[in-house]
Write a protein that holds these residues in place. Structure first.
Motif, PDB file in Angstrom:
ATOM      1  N   LYS A 164       0.851  -1.179   0.000  1.00 44.64           N
ATOM      2  CA  LYS A 164       0.000   0.000   0.000  1.00 44.64           C
ATOM      3  C   LYS A 164       0.891   1.235   0.000  1.00 44.64           C
ATOM      4  N   THR A 165       0.630   2.134  -0.909  1.00 43.46           N
ATOM      5  CA  THR A 165       1.414   3.367  -0.971  1.00 43.46           C
ATOM      6  C   THR A 165       1.044   4.248   0.214  1.00 43.46           C
ATOM      7  N   ASP A 166       2.057   4.592   1.012  1.00 42.63           N
ATOM      8  CA  ASP A 166       1.813   5.423   2.190  1.00 42.63           C
ATOM      9  C   ASP A 166       2.720   6.652   2.236  1.00 42.63           C
ATOM     10  N   GLY A 167       3.346   6.963   1.108  1.00 41.13           N
ATOM     11  CA  GLY A 167       4.216   8.127   1.046  1.00 41.13           C
ATOM     12  C   GLY A 167       5.673   7.817   1.336  1.00 41.13           C
ATOM     13  N   SER A 168       5.968   6.625   1.847  1.00 38.80           N
ATOM     14  CA  SER A 168       7.349   6.261   2.101  1.00 38.80           C
ATOM     15  C   SER A 168       7.969   5.693   0.829  1.00 38.80           C
ATOM     16  N   GLN A 169       9.252   5.456   0.861  1.00 34.88           N
ATOM     17  CA  GLN A 169       9.967   4.982  -0.322  1.00 34.88           C
ATOM     18  C   GLN A 169       9.476   3.604  -0.773  1.00 34.88           C
ATOM     19  N   TYR A 170       9.200   2.726   0.173  1.00 34.67           N
ATOM     20  CA  TYR A 170       8.845   1.355  -0.177  1.00 34.67           C
ATOM     21  C   TYR A 170       7.372   1.016   0.016  1.00 34.67           C
ATOM     22  N   GLY A 171       6.593   1.869   0.651  1.00 35.13           N
ATOM     23  CA  GLY A 171       5.198   1.573   0.917  1.00 35.13           C
ATOM     24  C   GLY A 171       5.045   0.711   2.149  1.00 35.13           C
ATOM     25  N   LYS A 172       3.824   0.310   2.407  1.00 36.56           N
ATOM     26  CA  LYS A 172       3.507  -0.489   3.591  1.00 36.56           C
ATOM     27  C   LYS A 172       2.975  -1.846   3.142  1.00 36.56           C
ATOM     28  N   LEU A 173       3.569  -2.919   3.641  1.00 37.49           N
ATOM     29  CA  LEU A 173       3.122  -4.265   3.323  1.00 37.49           C
ATOM     30  C   LEU A 173       1.852  -4.573   4.112  1.00 37.49           C
ATOM     31  N   VAL A 174       0.806  -4.972   3.411  1.00 38.17           N
ATOM     32  CA  VAL A 174      -0.459  -5.330   4.038  1.00 38.17           C
ATOM     33  C   VAL A 174      -0.695  -6.818   3.793  1.00 38.17           C
ATOM     34  N   VAL A 175      -0.936  -7.563   4.870  1.00 38.21           N
ATOM     35  CA  VAL A 175      -1.259  -8.986   4.775  1.00 38.21           C
ATOM     36  C   VAL A 175      -2.679  -9.145   5.293  1.00 38.21           C
ATOM     37  N   GLN A 176      -3.519  -9.815   4.513  1.00 40.82           N
ATOM     38  CA  GLN A 176      -4.895 -10.026   4.921  1.00 40.82           C
ATOM     39  C   GLN A 176      -5.329 -11.442   4.568  1.00 40.82           C
ATOM     40  N   LEU A 177      -6.372 -11.880   5.234  1.00 41.95           N
ATOM     41  CA  LEU A 177      -6.954 -13.189   4.972  1.00 41.95           C
ATOM     42  C   LEU A 177      -8.053 -13.024   3.934  1.00 41.95           C
ATOM     43  N   GLN A 178      -7.934 -13.727   2.824  1.00 44.22           N
ATOM     44  CA  GLN A 178      -8.980 -13.736   1.805  1.00 44.22           C
ATOM     45  C   GLN A 178      -9.872 -14.933   2.124  1.00 44.22           C
ATOM     46  N   VAL A 179     -11.081 -14.669   2.613  1.00 46.01           N
ATOM     47  CA  VAL A 179     -11.957 -15.691   3.162  1.00 46.01           C
ATOM     48  C   VAL A 179     -12.680 -16.449   2.049  1.00 46.01           C
ATOM     49  N   ASN A 180     -12.592 -17.782   2.100  1.00 45.93           N
ATOM     50  CA  ASN A 180     -13.343 -18.641   1.183  1.00 45.93           C
ATOM     51  C   ASN A 180     -14.613 -19.168   1.833  1.00 45.93           C
ATOM     52  N   SER A 181     -14.573 -19.438   3.150  1.00 43.15           N
ATOM     53  CA  SER A 181     -15.749 -19.882   3.879  1.00 43.15           C
ATOM     54  C   SER A 181     -15.688 -19.395   5.315  1.00 43.15           C
ATOM     55  N   ALA A 182     -16.878 -19.197   5.874  1.00 40.30           N
ATOM     56  CA  ALA A 182     -16.981 -18.665   7.231  1.00 40.30           C
ATOM     57  C   ALA A 182     -18.040 -19.455   7.996  1.00 40.30           C
TER      58      ALA A 182
END
Length: 115
Positions: free
Chosen positions: A79-97
């Motif tokens: 995710k672009t956050d204004g820094s040189q490298y951006g911010k790494l975002v890790v999320q769970l992509q849900v298939n079933s709940a």
């Protein structure tokens, strides 16, 4: 079998947002709090707050403040956050709940007992 499959259990936090696109795809974004243990100094519970995204049928049972089991895969992006490298975002992509019943959710009467 998918190599990148994870299963987590925890409580859905209050910050769940629901949206729908022009094609009718329902999306829920939120956070699940996963119990990690107790703080050694204070004894208070510690939680890992993991962001998730769910689509269509997987969104049906996801509600805030509900104990859930989420099954899916890990997804990451920068995710672009204004820094040189951006911010790494890790999320769970849900298939079933699946909702998890707790002892407070289940009422047992004397008629239910076999003795």
């Amino acid at each position: 079998m998918d190599i990148n499959q994870v299963t987590v259990t925890g409580r859905i936090m209050q910050n769940v947002t629901t949206s729908s696109d022009k094609d009718g795809v329902i999306t829920k974004l939120g956070t699940i709090g996963i119990y990690k243990g107790k703080d050694k100094q204070t004894g208070s519970p510690l939680y890992a707050n993991i962001p998730f995204v769910a689509y269509n049928t997987a969104t049906k049972y996801i509600e805030p403040n509900t104990k859930m089991m989420l099954v899916g895969r890990l997804n990451s992006y920068t995710k672009t956050d204004g820094s040189q490298y951006g911010k790494l975002v890790v999320q769970l992509q849900v298939n079933s709940a699946y909702q998890i019943a707790t002892s407070q959710d289940v009422a047992v009467s004397d008629d239910d007992l076999p003795f």
